[in-house]
Motif scaffolding. Structure first.
Motif, PDB file in Angstrom:
ATOM      1  N   LYS A 141       0.840  -1.195   0.000  1.00 56.31           N
ATOM      2  CA  LYS A 141       0.000   0.000   0.000  1.00 56.31           C
ATOM      3  C   LYS A 141       0.875   1.244   0.000  1.00 56.31           C
ATOM      4  CE  LYS A 141      -3.725  -2.339   2.516  1.00 56.31           C
ATOM      5  NZ  LYS A 141      -4.587  -2.334   3.725  1.00 56.31           N
ATOM      6  N   GLY A 142       0.696   2.066  -1.036  1.00 49.96           N
ATOM      7  CA  GLY A 142       1.466   3.290  -1.141  1.00 49.96           C
ATOM      8  C   GLY A 142       1.120   4.286  -0.057  1.00 49.96           C
ATOM      9  N   GLY A 143       2.097   5.105   0.286  1.00 49.01           N
ATOM     10  CA  GLY A 143       1.902   6.104   1.337  1.00 49.01           C
ATOM     11  C   GLY A 143       1.505   7.458   0.789  1.00 49.01           C
ATOM     12  N   LYS A 144       2.069   8.488   1.394  1.00 45.78           N
ATOM     13  CA  LYS A 144       1.705   9.859   1.029  1.00 45.78           C
ATOM     14  C   LYS A 144       2.456  10.366  -0.196  1.00 45.78           C
ATOM     15  CE  LYS A 144      -1.088  10.381   4.523  1.00 45.78           C
ATOM     16  NZ  LYS A 144      -2.561  10.490   4.319  1.00 45.78           N
ATOM     17  N   VAL A 145       3.523   9.646  -0.580  1.00 45.82           N
ATOM     18  CA  VAL A 145       4.306  10.053  -1.750  1.00 45.82           C
ATOM     19  C   VAL A 145       4.684   8.818  -2.564  1.00 45.82           C
ATOM     20  CG1 VAL A 145       5.278  12.103  -0.657  1.00 45.82           C
ATOM     21  CG2 VAL A 145       6.474   9.927  -0.455  1.00 45.82           C
ATOM     22  N   GLU A 146       5.072   9.034  -3.803  1.00 46.19           N
ATOM     23  CA  GLU A 146       5.587   7.951  -4.635  1.00 46.19           C
ATOM     24  C   GLU A 146       6.951   7.518  -4.094  1.00 46.19           C
ATOM     25  OE1 GLU A 146       7.377   8.462  -8.803  1.00 46.19           O
ATOM     26  OE2 GLU A 146       5.292   7.860  -9.209  1.00 46.19           O
ATOM     27  N   GLN A 147       7.172   6.180  -4.019  1.00 45.57           N
ATOM     28  CA  GLN A 147       8.432   5.675  -3.487  1.00 45.57           C
ATOM     29  C   GLN A 147       8.948   4.532  -4.342  1.00 45.57           C
ATOM     30  OE1 GLN A 147       6.939   5.091   0.688  1.00 45.57           O
ATOM     31  NE2 GLN A 147       8.858   6.119   1.219  1.00 45.57           N
TER      32      GLN A 147
END
Length: 284
Positions: free
Chosen positions: A68-74
């Motif tokens: 699950k992605g967070g607050k920014v692209e990583q």
């Protein structure tokens, strides 16, 4: 979900909370979110889902990792699952903790997870046949590992029971059939010989003669034979026939080895173990 970072002190968390709602002027909001994500706040998370509630030695294990992605692209550098076991045993009066890797399942080498995105990565492997069984102290778990570029890594841990097969299953089933109750257990790990230690109380058969029986058996060749050391503690009696108790019991110990034909079925295993105990308690 566990993040590997030191930012769990109350005063640091308070500072970051304030900054989240009062970003200094001149600071780019996107860059600020990336900074927080690199510290593990608002970063990508992982969750492991198995298709079965427990595992059986020698059989396939199927599951998936939910990223699950967070607050920014990583950028994710690596996504893999460790199948591990934890146990303990007593040596020279001290308890030794065991925590070792059984298998490593590589799920994904490198990928990009966008902000708020959810992705699923299936995985499959065969549970090894030569393992200790899940009992009192011996536990198995999956640890899902997420390595993030320029960020703090995270992992997810899920415990699962592992059931025996073949000779080991029949050997353990024999004690249950004979009315013995497991009251203590341990595993030595690879460093100390891969030996599982089982301690039983007799609750029906021989409960008035034995205090405890102990079997310590080697795991690495468990599909061919069950072998190792045994120890029996016999109840001592006074002249009037009353039981003195555990402190003054006799002891019998030695080696044992049960071959394939002796443990081919639970019924055969029960007869084998029963006769072995009878042959040796007479020597106490």
């Amino acid at each position: 979900m566990i993040n590997r970072h030191p930012l769990d002190q109350p005063f640091l968390v308070s500072i970051i909370y304030i900054l989240c709602y009062d970003i200094p002027k001149g600071v780019d909001y996107f860059m600020f979110k990336k900074l927080l994500a690199s510290a593990g706040i608002g970063s990508a998370k992982i969750d492991l889902i198995l298709n079965q509630e427990s595992l059986t030695m020698g059989e396939p294990v199927i599951g998936q990792i939910v990223l699950k992605g967070g607050k920014v692209e990583q950028e994710i550098e690596s996504l893999y699952v460790d199948f591990r076991l934890a146990s303990s045993f007593k040596k020279d009066g001290e308890f030794i903790d065991i925590d070792e890797t059984v298998a490593v399942i590589q799920v994904n080498q490198r990928t990009l997870i966008k902000e708020g995105e959810t992705r699923e990565f299936p995985f499959q492997f065969i549970c090894p046949k030569c393992l200790p069984v899940s009992r009192i102290h011996t536990r198995f778990y999956f640890q899902s590992n997420l390595e993030i570029k320029y960020g703090l890594d995270s992992f997810d841990r899920d415990y699962v029971a592992v059931h025996p097969i073949g000779l080991q299953k029949n050997f353990l089933g024999a004690f249950e059939a004979l009315g013995f109750r497991l009251h203590n257990e341990g595993y030595t790990g690879a460093k100390f010989g891969t030996i599982q230690i089982l301690k039983f109380y007799p609750e029906m058969w021989l409960h008035d003669q034995l205090d405890e029986i102990i079997f310590m058996y080697q795991i690495t060749n468990i599909n061919e034979e069950v072998s190792g050391l045994f120890k029996f503690h016999k109840k001592a009696r006074n002249l009037d026939g009353s039981v003195e108790g555990y402190a003054n019991t006799g002891e019998k110990k030695g080696n044992f080895c049960f071959r394939f034909n002796e443990l081919a079925t639970i019924e055969q295993a029960t007869q084998t173990v029963q006769q072995f105990i009878l042959d040796h308690i007479g020597c106490l």
